[in-house]
Each structure stands twice: as C-alpha cells, then as structure tokens.
Design an enzyme around this catalytic site. Structure first.
Site: not given
Length: 468
Positions: A165, A168, A221, A223, A240, A274, A370
């Site tokens: 997936k 989008e 969040e 995750g 990850e 990241c 972040e």
C-alpha cells in the site's frame, strides 16, 4: 509523516498525482477501497502456496530477473519518482539503483537463509525457516520506491507474497514495480499493489485475518495505531517510524568536512527523511566557527528544478506539508534566530528554503519535534557528558552521527547514544547489506541485511528421535 492533501482526490474516486515542483497533474490513478484491498489479499493468499514451494534456485533466478527489469527501466523509474515526489533526479537515480541492489542482495540470500542442527539427548533437533504467508507492506511518500523494495525483497526471498500500500500522494513507482515483477516472470498474485487511503485500505490490511505480517514505515503516531489494530489477530509487526537524529560535532573533528557534509544530511529530500540529522550539537569552543561554515554551505545549496542534474534540493511534497513546516519556523513571537537560508525558485512549486536555526535551546519545539522539512537546529554543548544527554533527550532513536578524531571517544559515544544506526565521521544511514532500524519510539525490527529475513519468517523446530 503527513497524510495526503484532501485536494489530491476527486469526488469520482480518482487520485490526482501532482508534481510538487510544478503543481501540475502528472497522472490519475483509480482510488481503491475496502473491497479492492480484500481482493488483493485474496489473490496474494491464493498465490502463496505455489510461491512458497518454488525451489530456492528458481526463486533466486526470478528475483535476479526482477532486479534486471528494474535496471533496464532505471531512467523511467527515476523520472516517475522525481515527478511524483519532487526529489532531485540524481537522488532518484541513486534510489532506483538501490532498489536493484536490494533485489540482487535478497536473490543471493535465498539459499543462505538456513536453519541449524542442535545436539540433544536421544536424537537430533533440526530448525529451518518457513515463510509467514501474506505480508502487508505499508510505504510512506518520502522514499516510495526505495522503502517498498526494502520490504518486497526480503519478503519474497523468504517465500511470502506481498500486498503493497503506497501513500496516496506517491503511488506511481509501486504500481510500475508490480508490472516489472510480472515481466520478470514472478507469478500473478505474488506482488499486489493497492492504492487508497490509510483509513480504509490500510486498516483492512492491518486487520485482515489472512495477512500474517505488517511491515510499516511512517509516523510514530500512525505506528501506534498499526500496533493496536494488528493486536486483534496477533500479527507480526515491524515498525520504522519517526526520528529526530543528532549530529554531534566535537572540537577535534574535521570541522570543514563535518560542515560540508551536514547540509545533505538534513536537507536531502528537502528534509523529508526520518534519518535527517535535524539536531546538530557542536562543542562550545568551536560553535561559532562551525555555524559560520554550515551557513556558508547552506547558502550555496542548489534548490530548483528536480529534473536538472545539478539540483541538490527540490520542493516539499504538498502544499499542506509546506504549511506544516512553515508553522515550525515562523512562530508568532519571532524568537527563533535564523542564521542562514538558501535561495528558492519563484513561481509554482511547494518550495521551502533550507534553513539553519542557531543557537537553539533544547526546550524549543524545533529541537524536540520532527519537522520533516529542510530545517536544522544547532545548539552548543560543554563536554561529552552533556553531548550524550542532549542527544538522548528525545523519544526517538533512529539514526545519528558522531564527528571526532578520537577513536576511543567515538566508541564511547556510539555505545552511549540511543539510536539504531550511527555513523562516525559520516552522515550515512543505509547500506543494503547492513541492518537498518530504530530504538525507542522510532520503532522496532530491522530492515535490510540478512537480519531482515528473520522478520519475514518463522523458525520451525523438529526433533528426530534416534532411540527405539
């Protein structure tokens, strides 16, 4: 990582893929939903028994052919990635080359993924790895083709089938990879792609009883939500997630090299990484000199047309994401000190300048959260102990760097800094043959290297009695 902008999806259910550098539509892709995700899992589940039983030598050959298809279509894939994500073409070419390397590596790993014989009383104990079944690979928008390959390569090598997936915002290279897999001779159903929102398609994949494993890359969040939803069917999960990596510069380091290397470590992919070394810690005695060098390097950064080979940084991925980054850097109180900025093009495109904030106190939001944009915060430290404290003063633990000519200090720091991937006198994080992954709220599990195979297989233990 930010979700897709609402204006990228038309009422008719078509995802409009937009070039971040021009704001023009480059493709339209059918937006899929729950039924499509269910069908993709069903196809992958049907394909699993035959793919599991492909001999190791034949699976190796098929993965090699897949890698060769990627190499044969490298420029096409790189242009797709650049036009979809907005990253410089040189970066996209490097990432497509990595995809081929990943597939070659795991083609070679198929016959090296072995069990053991264990001496026990009364017989022999054997172990061997077995595939899990259907793997859901949920991929973010910042490195769509590279991160997809990190999951596809080891999963297929172990004998699993995969449903990818993509985000989008950036589905194009995942869709093309699936076509190239078929061209390589990999059977239908072994590699499926479903394009749709995480709230529907992602949820189906994470909760589906016929999905054995979720390999997720995205925000911390998101995750947490993946972990909670996967718990219902006791799914295996690797995560990850986010990062706020530290780049620690000691006074005895090669300051010129460290400063020249720092921009690519935080402004690469427009900071949408990241692993970005978005916190720079500099020993107090050389702080002013380092900032001067860093600002000079930042102001020379070439920001512009991603299809120009000379470009070093492109735009941010969407208008929504640019607004989010802007909110970090332009607080109402005006208390952040902007030490330097790069030039950006005028006209269309979601541009944001590479920005150096210095000095920044460790209680500021830009230091702790972040940003996922081309913004670096720089702060001084007094000694090694304070450097460790500042580096670890974060819920994240993905990556980081240590710059020093003292090898003993380098080893002490490498042990003390809480991050899964560290570099000494370098800012690199990813090598195909080495494990990659985080600590703390940056996730768990390892991608790449031989270590990734453990995440996509079970260990079966069989005892053979020699008595009687």
């Amino acid at each position: 990582m930010t979700p897709a902008s609402p204006d990228t999806v038309s009422p008719a259910g078509v995802v409009r893929v937009v070039n971040p550098a021009t704001e023009l539509t480059v493709a339209e892709v059918d937006r899929q939903g729950k039924e499509d995700a269910d069908l993709a899992v069903e196809r992958a589940a049907r394909a699993f028994p035959a793919w599991r039983d492909v001999t190791p030598a034949d699976r190796t050959r098929l993965l090699r052919r897949f890698a060769e298809q990627v190499e044969a279509h490298a420029e096409e894939l790189a242009l797709l990635e650049t036009r979809n994500v907005g990253k410089p073409i040189a970066d996209s070419r490097g990432e497509v080359s990595m995809v081929a390397d990943v597939l070659h590596f795991y083609a070679g790993a198929v016959e090296k993924h072995r069990g053991a014989t264990i001496p026990v009383a009364g017989g022999v104990d054997l172990t061997w790895p077995e595939p899990l079944g259907v793997v859901a690979a949920i991929v973010p928008w910042n490195f769509p083709i590279a991160i997809a390959s990190w999951k596809i390569g080891p999963a297929l090598a172990c004998g699993n089938t995969v449903v990818v997936k993509p985000a989008e915002l950036t589905p194009l290279t995942a869709l093309r990879l699936a076509e190239l897999a078929l061209d390589a001779g990999i059977p239908e159903g072994v590699l499926e792609v479903v394009v749709g929102p995480g709230t529907t398609v992602g949820t189906v994949l994470v909760e589906h009883p016929d999905v054995a494993k979720v390999a997720f890359t995205g925000s911390t969040e998101a995750g947490r939500d993946v972990m909670a939803r996967a718990a219902g069917t006791i799914k295996r999960v690797t995560l990850e997630l986010g990062g706020k990596s530290a780049n620690v510069i000691f006074a005895d380091a090669d300051l010129e090299l460290a400063a020249a290397s720092a921009p690519s470590a935080v402004f690469g992919n427009a900071g949408q990484d990241c692993c970005a070394r978005s916190r720079i810690l500099v020993e107090q005695t050389v702080f002013d000199r380092f900032v001067e060098l860093l600002v000079s390097a930042t102001e020379r950064l070439v920001v512009g047309d991603p299809e120009d080979a000379a470009t070093q940084m492109g735009p941010l991925v969407s208008a929504d994401h640019r607004a989010r980054v802007t909110a970090f850097v332009d607080p109402a109180d005006g208390s952040l000190t902007v030490a330097g900025r790069s030039e950006v093009p005028a006209g269309p495109g979601w541009w944001f300048p590479a920005t150096v904030l210095a000095p920044v106190s460790s209680d500021r939001r830009v230091w702790r959260e972040e940003i996922f944009g081309p913004v670096v915060a720089v702060t001084p430290f007094k000694d090694e102990a304070e450097a460790v404290s500042l580096a670890n003063e974060t819920p994240y633990g993905l990556s980081g760097s240590i710059w020093t000519r003292d090898s003993s200090r380098a080893l002490r720091m490498a042990k003390a800094v809480q991050a899964g991937v560290l570099s000494v006198n370098s800012n690199t994080s990813v090598r195909v043959s080495a494990p990659f992954g985080g600590m703390k709220q940056s996730g768990f599990g390892r991608e790449l290297g031989m270590e990734a195979l453990a995440s996509f297989s079970d260990v079966k233990n069989v005892f053979l009695s020699t008595e009687g």
